[in-house]
Every structure is written in structure tokens, then in C-alpha cells.
Scaffold this active site. Structure first.
Site, PDB file in Angstrom:
ATOM      1  N   GLU A 183       1.006  -1.210   0.051  1.00 33.48           N
ATOM      2  CA  GLU A 183      -0.056  -0.014   0.165  1.00 33.48           C
ATOM      3  C   GLU A 183       0.916   1.239   0.110  1.00 33.48           C
ATOM      4  O   GLU A 183       2.030   1.083   0.214  1.00 33.48           O
ATOM      5  CB  GLU A 183      -1.086   0.043   1.119  1.00 33.48           C
ATOM      6  CG  GLU A 183      -2.152  -1.056   1.087  1.00 33.48           C
ATOM      7  CD  GLU A 183      -3.116  -0.993   2.102  1.00 33.48           C
ATOM      8  OE1 GLU A 183      -3.078  -0.101   3.051  1.00 33.48           O
ATOM      9  OE2 GLU A 183      -4.176  -1.799   2.163  1.00 33.48           O
ATOM     10  N   HIS A 226      -8.686   9.906   2.316  1.00 29.58           N
ATOM     11  CA  HIS A 226      -8.246   9.126   1.554  1.00 29.58           C
ATOM     12  C   HIS A 226      -8.441   9.457   0.148  1.00 29.58           C
ATOM     13  O   HIS A 226      -9.534  10.062  -0.152  1.00 29.58           O
ATOM     14  CB  HIS A 226      -9.273   7.791   1.849  1.00 29.58           C
ATOM     15  CG  HIS A 226      -8.577   6.664   1.270  1.00 29.58           C
ATOM     16  ND1 HIS A 226      -8.735   6.368  -0.167  1.00 29.58           N
ATOM     17  CD2 HIS A 226      -8.012   5.701   1.920  1.00 29.58           C
ATOM     18  CE1 HIS A 226      -8.003   4.962  -0.167  1.00 29.58           C
ATOM     19  NE2 HIS A 226      -7.855   4.709   1.072  1.00 29.58           N
ATOM     20  N   ARG A 232      -0.849   9.077   1.170  1.00 36.29           N
ATOM     21  CA  ARG A 232      -1.950   9.544   1.038  1.00 36.29           C
ATOM     22  C   ARG A 232      -2.116  11.034   0.882  1.00 36.29           C
ATOM     23  O   ARG A 232      -3.018  11.573   0.119  1.00 36.29           O
ATOM     24  CB  ARG A 232      -3.008   9.201   2.208  1.00 36.29           C
ATOM     25  CG  ARG A 232      -3.301   7.607   1.819  1.00 36.29           C
ATOM     26  CD  ARG A 232      -4.092   7.138   3.077  1.00 36.29           C
ATOM     27  NE  ARG A 232      -4.277   5.675   2.769  1.00 36.29           N
ATOM     28  CZ  ARG A 232      -4.973   4.596   3.592  1.00 36.29           C
ATOM     29  NH1 ARG A 232      -5.192   5.363   4.880  1.00 36.29           N
ATOM     30  NH2 ARG A 232      -4.922   3.560   3.411  1.00 36.29           N
ATOM     31  N   HIS A 248     -11.065  10.828   6.021  1.00 39.73           N
ATOM     32  CA  HIS A 248     -10.963   9.763   6.403  1.00 39.73           C
ATOM     33  C   HIS A 248     -10.416   9.123   7.657  1.00 39.73           C
ATOM     34  O   HIS A 248     -10.832   8.142   8.333  1.00 39.73           O
ATOM     35  CB  HIS A 248      -9.699   9.017   5.388  1.00 39.73           C
ATOM     36  CG  HIS A 248      -9.470   7.382   5.446  1.00 39.73           C
ATOM     37  ND1 HIS A 248     -10.554   6.515   5.434  1.00 39.73           N
ATOM     38  CD2 HIS A 248      -8.519   6.773   5.567  1.00 39.73           C
ATOM     39  CE1 HIS A 248     -10.210   5.201   5.546  1.00 39.73           C
ATOM     40  NE2 HIS A 248      -8.782   5.246   5.712  1.00 39.73           N
ATOM     41  N   ARG A 298      -1.035   9.615   8.474  1.00 37.22           N
ATOM     42  CA  ARG A 298      -0.959   8.193   8.821  1.00 37.22           C
ATOM     43  C   ARG A 298      -0.475   7.300   7.698  1.00 37.22           C
ATOM     44  O   ARG A 298      -0.845   7.365   6.555  1.00 37.22           O
ATOM     45  CB  ARG A 298      -2.132   7.798   9.407  1.00 37.22           C
ATOM     46  CG  ARG A 298      -2.329   6.269   9.769  1.00 37.22           C
ATOM     47  CD  ARG A 298      -3.677   5.750  10.174  1.00 37.22           C
ATOM     48  NE  ARG A 298      -4.685   5.870   9.330  1.00 37.22           N
ATOM     49  CZ  ARG A 298      -5.116   4.916   8.223  1.00 37.22           C
ATOM     50  NH1 ARG A 298      -4.470   3.828   8.457  1.00 37.22           N
ATOM     51  NH2 ARG A 298      -6.086   4.893   7.521  1.00 37.22           N
TER      52      ARG A 298
END
Length: 496
Positions: free
Chosen positions: A72, A192, A240, A304, A339
Site C-alpha cells: 500500500e 483518503h 495519501r 478518512h 498516517r
């Protein structure tokens, strides 16, 4: 017990368990994503404890795929443990729910926390709570306790579009703020990049997991060009904050900007990969008339995850004795300014276990008889929520500036006559005590915290981006916010 955000988590749990991976590499990726505001020791503890957290979950019946690890955004290795291909959160939730039901823990379902109760010495001594009826009416009462753990999730419903479920109304952060707890970095709200865009739809929208891009899906602008080409060497798997900021810029530029969305092209993956490997995403898209096997998927950033929150250690301790915070509501130093993908469930498992152990070792005696009720406030009308959410997305979304944030503050001050200085949860005759009012009041409180902190941070760092201050400051610093009973006190950047 069936609600919350955990069952919605698609990606998985980050842990360095693959060949050639290491806790040091996991920690380094986390620090890079956090843009200078992670606590290195806390990050190291998270990365070192992640493999054992996976083992602890599997010992409690969680069916997790630990061999076909996924990649990811922001990760340098395939290290994301998953289940059901894109239903990891649902499996973790199922296993923990069954363990809870088999335990001696008493569960008060449909019981709403209103405010923290403090004892004679200023320590947490219980909760003002209320049983909720099916219509949202509340019957309040008092629960005394030696310790209180706030684990009520995030605040995504403060924005017009979010991946968060309806109950993510910032309750834990608002409760802690009214009790005088120190909050840290509430301005860092992660958006997100790939939320399914639905014309005219607000509130919770389907998440399109980042693992899809890890498998080869490509973000494209409305003209069909690869979005991240030439903008970041990590491409579609940049952290992100980077991808969301680039998307927001592209949505607002050029003759192709009118749609309010961009495209995620997963067609090259084929039917087998999408239907077998990403069944949740594929079904959600098809439910809304988009087939990712043949169609490009319309996507846009959505609120998000709250990277800031109640200042807490990885053991959950806060600035209020006896009060603990765990999960998205807490700011432990793991996430910093942004994050890293799939660190959140891992952190919640580790912090939750450590908080339980700390309480078992250190819990105080029985709470005293003299409980201090928090001051009552005027409350915020439930029908103000759409206007609040629209203002938050417009002025405190992916890109911000001082003028917009000042407009947001004025909007917050004017909604239903509420001021940023208003007090605790509504307990007066001017506003009914029901669930809708509680949620609106808490959302107003966390919106005020975000606005005040975002105004203070005149730089662009992580998922806080200022148009009028596009550079990152040379020195990293935290925003600390505390309600002193009369007003918000915000410090950071070397000035009170």
C-alpha cells in the site's frame, strides 16, 4: 456491537513479517509518511510489536492471510496482512466481538457517553451517560469507574463526504476536550484519495481500497492522463497526503475540471483479480452502476482518518489521571502529520492491550463520593449539521488558507448561536437531549478544534496543506489545544 469503523477497514494490518522485511524498515516508512511529527520511540514500539499483535489476533480466531502480503501507499515492502482479500476489518471485528461475548465483560449496548465525570482530585471517576431508545431519545444517568477508556473512533462526519460511518462524530475527542484534557494536532485530518464519487451524495461514501493501486490500478485525470506521472517518484503509491493534494489540484484545474472527480482505472487487472481479490470494492462499485472490470471508477478524496486527537501515550494515558484514549481518538505519536496506510488497526490492537495492562497494574481505588458534573452548554441544533459539514469541507478540506479558515470560524460561531467558547453537552431547557443533538454538539466541538489548530499552523505539512503557506517549516512542532473552562487555548510554533 455491530457498528463502528473497524468492520469497514478494507486494507489490513501493517506488520513486518515478510521475507527481507524488518521492524526498522516499517518504522522508517512510518516516520517518512508522518512528515516530521511522529515520535520515533513510539513508532519503534509499534513496528516491533506489530508481528505479535497479528499472532494475538489469530490466537483469538481471526483468519488473517500472512503469506500473500499486500503493498500500500508509503510502504517500501509488501507488509499488509489481510483477510477476505478486502474485508480485513470485518474479520478483526468479528473475532474480537466473539471474544468479548465469551468474556465476563458487561456490555451496555445503545448507551451513549455524554461527558466525563471527575473526582475530588481531578481524576476521571466515571461518565455521564445515557441509554438511547430506538427513536434517538436519551435517558441519562451516571456510571462510576476507577478508570475510563475513550475508544470512540474518528470524526469524519464533520465533513460533507467521508469514508466514516454515521457514528463517527468525534465524541471521544469532544468529551476529552470538555474535561480539560490536552489535545494534540487536531488539524491533521487525512483524506483518503480514492472514495467512490457519487453525484450529489454527501455523508458516508464507499472506500476504494489503496491495495487496488498496489495491484496496478492507475489514477487518471479527466482527460485520461496518468495523474501522478512526473509529480512524485512513488507514483500512485505515494503517501495519501501527497496523492490527495495532487488530486485536489487536478480537480480544480483546466477545462476538464468541472466533474468534481477523477478516475481510477483498474481495467487492466481483469475480472479474476477484481472479483476474487477485491470482492467488496467490486460489489460496492457495481451497486452504484460502475463495473470496475470495464469502467473507470469516478473517485475523489474524502475525509478518512484523524491523525491528531487526545494526547496519549501508547499505553493510552492522557493528561487527565485515570483517563485513557485508544485508537483513532488518540494522538500517540505513531501517525504524526499523516498516517501510513494500514497502521491504524495495528496501533489500536497494540495500544488497547497496553492500556488494559496499565489499568490492571495501576488503577486507583474506588472513586470518591464527590463527583464533579461538567458545566452544561447550550448545545447545537441537529439541523445545522449539513451547513457545518459543507463549511468544513470547503474551508478545512484537503487545501486550506487563512481567509477560508477565518470564514469557517465565523460560521462555527454563528451556527445556532453557538460559540467556540460554549461549554459541555446540552443539559438545559433550550434544546432537547437526544442523540442527534449530542452528535451535532460534538461535531461542532471537533470542528472548532480543527479550525483553531489549522489557523495556528501556517505551513504545509503532511495532510495539513495551506495554499497561503505552501512550504514546510524548517522546524517541526506540535499544536496543543486545551479547553480551560472558558476558552480554547492553542499553543505551538514556539508561541502560546
Amino acid at each position: 456491537l455491530g457498528g463502528g469503523a473497524t468492520p469497514l477497514a478494507q486494507g489490513g494490518l501493517a506488520a513486518a513479517i515478510g521475507p527481507g522485511d524488518s521492524a526498522a524498515s516499517h518504522a522508517q516508512d512510518t516516520l517518512i509518511a508522518g512528515a516530521g511529527l511522529c515520535d520515533p520511540d513510539t513508532v519503534a514500539a509499534l513496528a516491533a510489536g506489530a508481528p505479535e499483535a497479528i499472532s494475538w489476533l489469530t490466537a483469538r480466531g481471526a483468519r488473517l492471510n500472512q503469506t500473500e502480503l499486500r503493498l500500500e501507499g508509503g510502504h517500501s515492502r509488501h507488509r499488509v496482512v489481510h483477510s477476505g482479500d478486502d474485508a480485513t476489518g470485518a474479520e478483526v471485528h468479528r473475532a474480537l466481538r466473539e471474544a468479548l461475548r465469551a468474556s465476563r465483560v458487561e456490555v451496555l449496548d445503545r448507551t451513549i457517553a455524554l461527558d466525563l465525570l471527575l473526582g475530588d482530585e481531578g481524576a476521571a471517576a466515571g461518565l455521564l451517560a445515557a441509554a438511547a431508545d430506538p427513536g434517538g431519545g436519551l435517558d441519562p444517568g451516571v456510571i462510576t469507574a476507577r478508570s475510563v477508556v475513550l475508544a470512540a473512533g474518528g470524526l469524519g462526519q464533520a465533513f460533507a463526504t467521508t469514508t466514516n460511518p454515521p457514528g463517527a462524530s468525534g465524541d471521544a475527542i469532544a468529551i476529552a476536550a470538555r474535561a480539560g484534557a490536552v489535545l494534540r494536532d487536531p488539524e491533521f485530518v487525512q483524506f483518503h484519495p480514492t472514495v467512490l464519487w457519487l453525484d450529489g451524495v454527501t455523508g458516508q461514501c464507499p472506500l476504494i481500497t489503496e491495495a487496488l493501486r498496489g495491484a496496478g490500478a492507475v489514477l487518471r485525470d479527466l482527460a485520461g492522463r496518468p495523474l501522478m506521472a512526473g509529480h512524485d517518484p512513488r507514483g500512485d503509491l505515494a503517501p495519501r497526503d501527497v496523492v490527495s493534494a495532487r488530486m485536489y489540484e487536478a480537480i480544480g484545474e483546466g477545462p476538464h475540471s468541472g466533474g468534481g472527480h477523477l478516475w481510477l482505472d483498474a481495467t487492466a487487472l481483469g475480472a479474476d483479480v477484481l472479483e476474487d481479490g477485491f470482492p467488496t470494492v467490486t460489489a460496492a462499485c457495481r451497486k452504484h452502476g460502475v463495473d470496475p472490470v470495464t469502467d473507470w471508477v469516478p473517485v475523489a478524496p474524502g475525509a478518512h482518518y484523524s491523525c491528531g486527537g487526545i494526547l496519549a501515550s501508547l499505553d493510552g494515558r492522557t493528561s487527565v489521571p485515570g483517563l485513557y484514549a485508544v485508537g483513532e481518538a488518540a494522538s500517540t505519536g505513531v501517525h504524526g502529520a499523516n498516517r501510513l496506510a494500514s497502521n491504524s488497526v495495528t496501533e489500536a490492537v497494540i495500544a488497547g492491550r497496553r492500556a488494559g495492562e496499565a489499568i490492571g497494574r495501576e488503577r486507583a481505588g474506588e472513586p470518591g463520593e464527590a463527583l464533579r458534573m461538567p458545566p452544561a452548554g447550550g448545545g447545537v441544533r441537529a439541523d445545522s449539521r449539513p451547513a457545518l459539514a459543507a463549511a468544513m469541507s470547503l474551508y478545512a478540506g484537503v487545501l486550506r488558507d487563512r481567509e477560508g479558515l477565518e470564514r469557517l470560524v465565523r460560521t462555527l460561531e454563528g451556527v445556532a448561536g453557538a460559540r467556540l467558547e460554549s461549554g459541555g453537552i446540552v443539559r438545559d431547557r433550550d434544546c432537547d437531549l437526544d442523540l442527534a443533538t449530542v452528535e451535532a454538539t460534538n461535531l461542532h466541538a471537533v470542528s472548532a478544534l480543527i479550525a483553531a489548530a489549522a489557523l495556528r499552523r501556517a505551513e504545509s505539512r503532511g495532510c495539513h496543506r495551506r495554499r497561503d503557506a505552501p512550504e514546510r517549516a524548517a522546524a517541526a512542532w506540535h499544536t496543543l489545544v486545551r479547553w480551560d473552562g472558558r476558552r480554547l487555548r492553542v499553543s505551538g510554533g514556539g508561541a502560546p
